[in-house]
Motif scaffolding. Sequence first.
Motif, short mmCIF file in Angstrom:
data_model
loop_
_atom_site.label_atom_id
_atom_site.label_comp_id
_atom_site.label_asym_id
_atom_site.label_seq_id
_atom_site.Cartn_x
_atom_site.Cartn_y
_atom_site.Cartn_z
N THR A 77 8.03 11.73 -3.46
CA THR A 77 6.75 11.95 -3.08
C THR A 77 6.16 10.21 -2.76
O THR A 77 6.42 9.39 -3.22
N VAL A 78 5.74 10.21 -1.58
CA VAL A 78 5.10 8.95 -0.98
C VAL A 78 3.56 9.06 -1.16
O VAL A 78 3.02 9.86 -0.74
N PHE A 79 3.20 7.94 -1.45
CA PHE A 79 1.74 7.66 -1.65
C PHE A 79 1.41 6.61 -0.90
O PHE A 79 1.95 5.29 -1.01
N VAL A 80 0.21 6.55 -0.03
CA VAL A 80 -0.10 5.43 0.81
C VAL A 80 -1.59 5.57 0.49
O VAL A 80 -2.36 6.37 0.68
N VAL B 122 0.87 -1.24 0.07
CA VAL B 122 -0.02 -0.10 -0.12
C VAL B 122 0.83 1.37 -0.03
O VAL B 122 0.26 2.51 0.23
N ILE B 123 2.14 1.12 -0.15
CA ILE B 123 3.11 2.29 -0.08
C ILE B 123 3.75 2.45 -1.22
O ILE B 123 4.59 1.29 -1.56
N ARG B 124 3.87 3.56 -1.81
CA ARG B 124 4.65 3.74 -3.22
C ARG B 124 5.46 5.18 -3.05
O ARG B 124 5.19 6.00 -2.36
N TRP B 125 6.64 5.22 -3.63
CA TRP B 125 7.49 6.32 -3.69
C TRP B 125 7.83 6.55 -5.09
O TRP B 125 8.21 5.67 -6.00
N ARG B 126 7.89 7.98 -5.45
CA ARG B 126 8.17 8.50 -6.85
C ARG B 126 9.35 9.38 -6.62
O ARG B 126 9.06 10.29 -5.78
N ARG B 127 10.33 9.23 -7.31
CA ARG B 127 11.41 10.11 -7.35
C ARG B 127 11.20 11.69 -7.98
O ARG B 127 10.83 11.53 -9.16
N ASP B 128 11.16 12.57 -7.17
CA ASP B 128 11.10 13.86 -8.12
C ASP B 128 12.47 14.53 -8.29
O ASP B 128 12.28 15.47 -9.31
N ARG B 129 13.47 14.42 -7.63
CA ARG B 129 14.74 15.26 -7.71
C ARG B 129 15.76 14.66 -7.25
O ARG B 129 15.65 14.07 -6.28
N VAL B 130 16.90 14.92 -7.42
CA VAL B 130 18.17 14.53 -6.73
C VAL B 130 18.65 16.05 -6.12
O VAL B 130 19.16 16.83 -7.02
N SER B 131 19.40 15.88 -4.92
CA SER B 131 19.87 17.14 -4.16
C SER B 131 21.08 16.56 -3.58
O SER B 131 20.88 15.71 -2.43
N ASP B 132 22.29 17.19 -3.82
CA ASP B 132 23.40 16.69 -3.12
C ASP B 132 23.75 14.95 -3.09
O ASP B 132 24.00 14.63 -2.18
#
Length: 299
Positions: free
Chosen positions: A240-243, A224-234
Motif C-alpha cells: 500500500t502506498v501512502f501520500v 511525502v510518499i511511503r510504501w508498506r508491504r502487505d503480501r508477496v505473490s510469485d
Amino acid sequence: MSETGSGDVRDLRQRIAWAARSADLNPKPYETGRWLRDISALGHAEIDWQNGRWAVAPAAAVLIPQSGGTAVLAGARRTGLVDRLEGCDDLAVHIEEQPSAFGQALPPPPSIYVQAESLPQLIAALEALGVNYAGAAARRIAQGLRRIDLGTPAAPPAWSDDVEHLLPHSDDLRFVTGLPHGDGLCRMTVQGRPSYSYRRGDSWFRTDHATGILYALAALKIGVIRWRRDRVSDGEEIGTVFVDQGAPLPPLQARALVLCSGLPTKFGQTARTAIYSNVPQEVAEQVGESVRQKVTQIA
C-alpha cells in the motif's frame, strides 16, 4: 460523459453539480473537481485542466497486478455495455460500488472487474464486446513516467498581481500572501483560473499545481510518499502506498497507482494521507522517482 465524448470542463462541472442536486446531493464546488480527478486516475477520461477540455477514453480492460488474471474496466461505459458484459457466458463480472470519500457528496463510479478461465479467452470475449485489452497498464505507465521538472521560462508576477506563495513544511502545506523570500512556488489567478509559477534564483518558470508543490518539497528534501508491504505473490512484494494529502500527484502518477487495484484514491482522515492499494514495490518506486521522491518503506 461516455455518450457525449468530449467537451468543456467548466460546463461538465456544472452538469455534474446539477445531476447531483437532482439526486438530492449538494456537492461543494471543489468536489466536482475531485470527482473528475478520480475519473482521470481510473482511466475513464483525460482532463486538460490548463485548456479546460475533457475527453472520454476508449473502453478498455486493465490487468490488475498479481490478481489471478482479473482485469478492471476503464474508459467509456456506453449504454448497455455492462449488461453485455454480464450476459457474456465466457466472463465472470463483479461490480464494486464505491462509497463517497469522507465528507464528500459525489461517489466515484463503481469498479467493474472481469475474469475468464484463461487470458486468451478473456481477451477474445472483451474484443467481441468492443472492449480493448490494455494489459498491465499500471506497470507500463509507471515504467514510462518522466521525471517532473519546471516548465518554460516565465515573466515574474506584476506588482499589481495578487500573489500567494507556498509554505512547505513536513506537516503542513499552505499558501500565504506575498512572494517567497527565496526560491518557491507562487499562485496567481489568470482569467478566473489559478496559475502557477516557480522562482528559482533570479529566474521564473511556468508550472502546474502538482508539479510545483512536489518540486518545492524535493528542493527541501521533504518526503511525502511511503510504501508498506502487505503480501508477496510469485516472489513480488505487493503493498500500500501512502501520500501526504497536501502533495497531489500528477495525473499519470495517480493513474499508475490507482490502476494497480482499480479502486479510486482513498483518504485516511487520521493521518491525512491518500491511500493506494495492491501496488507492487517496483511501481511505487518508479512513481516516487518520477516526482523526485525517495519512497520510505514502513512496517
